[in-house]
Design a protein around this motif. Structure first.
Motif, PDB file in Angstrom:
ATOM      1  N   PHE A   1       0.848  -1.195   0.000  1.00  0.00           N
ATOM      2  CA  PHE A   1       0.000   0.000   0.000  1.00  0.00           C
ATOM      3  C   PHE A   1       0.882   1.243   0.000  1.00  0.00           C
ATOM      4  O   PHE A   1       2.024   1.211   0.463  1.00  0.00           O
ATOM      5  N   MET A   2       0.333   2.335  -0.497  1.00  0.00           N
ATOM      6  CA  MET A   2       0.987   3.625  -0.314  1.00  0.00           C
ATOM      7  C   MET A   2       0.941   3.980   1.168  1.00  0.00           C
ATOM      8  O   MET A   2      -0.031   3.668   1.859  1.00  0.00           O
ATOM      9  N   SER A   3       1.974   4.641   1.655  1.00  0.00           N
ATOM     10  CA  SER A   3       2.048   4.981   3.077  1.00  0.00           C
ATOM     11  C   SER A   3       0.827   5.760   3.545  1.00  0.00           C
ATOM     12  O   SER A   3       0.306   5.530   4.636  1.00  0.00           O
ATOM     13  N   SER A   4       0.336   6.661   2.693  1.00  0.00           N
ATOM     14  CA  SER A   4      -0.797   7.519   3.072  1.00  0.00           C
ATOM     15  C   SER A   4      -2.122   6.764   3.102  1.00  0.00           C
ATOM     16  O   SER A   4      -3.126   7.294   3.592  1.00  0.00           O
ATOM     17  N   GLN A   5      -2.143   5.539   2.584  1.00  0.00           N
ATOM     18  CA  GLN A   5      -3.398   4.800   2.488  1.00  0.00           C
ATOM     19  C   GLN A   5      -3.453   3.580   3.403  1.00  0.00           C
ATOM     20  O   GLN A   5      -4.354   2.757   3.291  1.00  0.00           O
ATOM     21  N   LYS A   6      -2.503   3.477   4.325  1.00  0.00           N
ATOM     22  CA  LYS A   6      -2.494   2.354   5.254  1.00  0.00           C
ATOM     23  C   LYS A   6      -3.407   2.644   6.444  1.00  0.00           C
ATOM     24  O   LYS A   6      -3.210   3.620   7.153  1.00  0.00           O
ATOM     25  N   SER A   7      -4.407   1.801   6.638  1.00  0.00           N
ATOM     26  CA  SER A   7      -5.302   1.926   7.783  1.00  0.00           C
ATOM     27  C   SER A   7      -6.148   0.661   7.882  1.00  0.00           C
ATOM     28  O   SER A   7      -6.266  -0.095   6.912  1.00  0.00           O
ATOM     29  N   LYS A   8      -6.742   0.446   9.042  1.00  0.00           N
ATOM     30  CA  LYS A   8      -7.617  -0.709   9.204  1.00  0.00           C
ATOM     31  C   LYS A   8      -8.784  -0.645   8.221  1.00  0.00           C
ATOM     32  O   LYS A   8      -9.202  -1.671   7.667  1.00  0.00           O
ATOM     33  N   ASN A   9      -9.315   0.550   8.004  1.00  0.00           N
ATOM     34  CA  ASN A   9     -10.434   0.706   7.080  1.00  0.00           C
ATOM     35  C   ASN A   9     -10.019   0.333   5.664  1.00  0.00           C
ATOM     36  O   ASN A   9     -10.776  -0.303   4.927  1.00  0.00           O
ATOM     37  N   THR A  10      -8.804   0.724   5.279  1.00  0.00           N
ATOM     38  CA  THR A  10      -8.275   0.365   3.964  1.00  0.00           C
ATOM     39  C   THR A  10      -8.207  -1.150   3.816  1.00  0.00           C
ATOM     40  O   THR A  10      -8.643  -1.708   2.804  1.00  0.00           O
ATOM     41  N   TYR A  11      -7.660  -1.819   4.802  1.00  0.00           N
ATOM     42  CA  TYR A  11      -7.502  -3.267   4.724  1.00  0.00           C
ATOM     43  C   TYR A  11      -8.864  -3.961   4.649  1.00  0.00           C
ATOM     44  O   TYR A  11      -9.035  -4.939   3.913  1.00  0.00           O
ATOM     45  N   ARG A  12      -9.836  -3.437   5.384  1.00  0.00           N
ATOM     46  CA  ARG A  12     -11.189  -4.011   5.324  1.00  0.00           C
ATOM     47  C   ARG A  12     -11.783  -3.846   3.930  1.00  0.00           C
ATOM     48  O   ARG A  12     -12.395  -4.776   3.391  1.00  0.00           O
ATOM     49  N   LYS A  13     -11.628  -2.659   3.361  1.00  0.00           N
ATOM     50  CA  LYS A  13     -12.198  -2.396   2.035  1.00  0.00           C
ATOM     51  C   LYS A  13     -11.580  -3.282   0.970  1.00  0.00           C
ATOM     52  O   LYS A  13     -12.271  -3.784   0.075  1.00  0.00           O
ATOM     53  N   VAL A  14     -10.267  -3.460   1.039  1.00  0.00           N
ATOM     54  CA  VAL A  14      -9.583  -4.308   0.062  1.00  0.00           C
ATOM     55  C   VAL A  14     -10.106  -5.745   0.138  1.00  0.00           C
ATOM     56  O   VAL A  14     -10.376  -6.381  -0.886  1.00  0.00           O
ATOM     57  N   TRP A  15     -10.262  -6.255   1.362  1.00  0.00           N
ATOM     58  CA  TRP A  15     -10.771  -7.624   1.513  1.00  0.00           C
ATOM     59  C   TRP A  15     -12.194  -7.735   0.972  1.00  0.00           C
ATOM     60  O   TRP A  15     -12.534  -8.686   0.252  1.00  0.00           O
ATOM     61  N   GLU A  16     -13.032  -6.758   1.296  1.00  0.00           N
ATOM     62  CA  GLU A  16     -14.424  -6.784   0.838  1.00  0.00           C
ATOM     63  C   GLU A  16     -14.513  -6.687  -0.686  1.00  0.00           C
ATOM     64  O   GLU A  16     -15.226  -7.463  -1.325  1.00  0.00           O
TER      65      GLU A  16
ATOM     66  N   LYS B   1      -5.748   3.403  -4.207  1.00  0.00           N
ATOM     67  CA  LYS B   1      -7.062   4.021  -4.336  1.00  0.00           C
ATOM     68  C   LYS B   1      -6.927   5.330  -5.092  1.00  0.00           C
ATOM     69  O   LYS B   1      -6.072   6.151  -4.783  1.00  0.00           O
ATOM     70  N   ASP B   2      -7.780   5.509  -6.098  1.00  0.00           N
ATOM     71  CA  ASP B   2      -7.756   6.732  -6.894  1.00  0.00           C
ATOM     72  C   ASP B   2      -9.182   7.102  -7.269  1.00  0.00           C
ATOM     73  O   ASP B   2      -9.915   6.289  -7.843  1.00  0.00           O
ATOM     74  N   SER B   3      -9.574   8.302  -6.924  1.00  0.00           N
ATOM     75  CA  SER B   3     -10.925   8.803  -7.241  1.00  0.00           C
ATOM     76  C   SER B   3     -12.020   7.868  -6.732  1.00  0.00           C
ATOM     77  O   SER B   3     -13.020   7.621  -7.418  1.00  0.00           O
ATOM     78  N   GLY B   4     -11.818   7.329  -5.553  1.00  0.00           N
ATOM     79  CA  GLY B   4     -12.841   6.487  -4.929  1.00  0.00           C
ATOM     80  C   GLY B   4     -12.818   5.035  -5.337  1.00  0.00           C
ATOM     81  O   GLY B   4     -13.567   4.229  -4.781  1.00  0.00           O
ATOM     82  N   SER B   5     -11.984   4.674  -6.317  1.00  0.00           N
ATOM     83  CA  SER B   5     -11.913   3.291  -6.782  1.00  0.00           C
ATOM     84  C   SER B   5     -10.587   2.662  -6.367  1.00  0.00           C
ATOM     85  O   SER B   5      -9.549   3.321  -6.368  1.00  0.00           O
ATOM     86  N   TRP B   6     -10.645   1.376  -6.045  1.00  0.00           N
ATOM     87  CA  TRP B   6      -9.444   0.631  -5.705  1.00  0.00           C
ATOM     88  C   TRP B   6      -8.985  -0.207  -6.887  1.00  0.00           C
ATOM     89  O   TRP B   6      -9.800  -0.743  -7.634  1.00  0.00           O
ATOM     90  N   THR B   7      -7.677  -0.289  -7.063  1.00  0.00           N
ATOM     91  CA  THR B   7      -7.083  -1.132  -8.096  1.00  0.00           C
ATOM     92  C   THR B   7      -6.080  -2.062  -7.438  1.00  0.00           C
ATOM     93  O   THR B   7      -5.309  -1.649  -6.573  1.00  0.00           O
TER      94      THR B   7
END
Length: 235
Positions: A123-138, A187-193
């Motif tokens: 992940f990019m350093s600025s995008q590391k968080s528990k919420n990020t990890y949850r979203k990626v899994w979902e 994450k870019d413009s609300g979408s994850w890649t």
């Protein structure tokens, strides 16, 4: 008699040997996935997926199959990591049910990502968080596993080269691994890649960090760690 003489030091030695057996099992399973997915990189690096093969067949580049395989690998590594951490805390039953299935795979993945997502390009350093990890899994694991596509508005990408790569799959993946401008999840413009080639290039290091953790924590086996690990790997 030997047990009685040496006591706990001998028990610790046995625990370490047992942990190594389980580490070998994990490595063997991950290597199998890595070798399968390297096939898709080989297909694309030589431009053979779109009519460049012997029979002029139009083939896929492995995007979705790679995503499913990689998330399965991360799921396995997440579980074996959390088996140890939860056993050490006396919380194994909070994570796994009586049949040794994960009660909440997303929760386990989040804990694993907090351990593993250092500066290796996940992940990019600025995008590391528990919420990020949850979203990626979902948005990737849940959707690709059950519906064969990522969540709406999210993407699975691979590298596409204009000219065939005049190097081995291993060297191609080394180049991808070394490219600090590319991360596995962004994450870019609300979408994850998810870039599955990047994630594949990182999987050996992720595995090494995980198995290294297991071997450093073999003392937890006195609390039932090896038994718990065995039950999850062979339930």
């Amino acid at each position: 008699m030997e047990d009685e003489k040496q006591g706990r030091p001998l028990l610790k030695k046995i625990n370490a040997m047992e942990m190594q057996k389980h580490v070998d099992i994990v490595n063997d399973r991950i290597i199998g996935i890595i070798q399968d997915l390297r096939t898709y990189v080989d297909l694309r690096k030589d431009n053979r997926q779109h009519g460049g093969n012997k029979y002029n067949d139009n083939l896929g580049g492995g995007n979705m199959v790679m995503a499913m395989g990689l998330f399965s690998a991360l799921g396995l590594l997440s579980k074996v990591y959390v088996v140890v951490t939860s056993s050490e805390r006396g919380q194994f039953d909070q994570y796994f049910d009586a049949q040794h299935h994960a009660k909440d795979e997303q929760k386990i993945f989040v804990e694993f990502m907090e351990f593993i997502s250092g500066d290796i390009g996940i992940f990019m350093s600025s995008q590391k968080s528990k919420n990020t990890y949850r979203k990626v899994w979902e948005r990737f694991r849940d959707f690709t596993t059950h519906l064969l596509v990522p969540d709406q508005g999210n993407f699975v990408l691979t590298f596409v080269w204009d000219e065939p790569q005049q190097k081995s799959v291993e060297d191609v993946l080394k180049s991808i691994r070394a490219d600090e401008k590319v991360v596995a999840f962004i994450k870019d413009s609300g979408s994850w890649t998810v870039n599955v080639d990047k994630l594949l290039s990182l999987l050996p290091e992720i595995t090494t960090q995980t198995t290294g953790f297991l071997l450093r924590h073999d003392q937890a086996c006195t609390e039932g760690c090896v038994e718990n690990l065995n039950s999850v790997l062979w339930r």
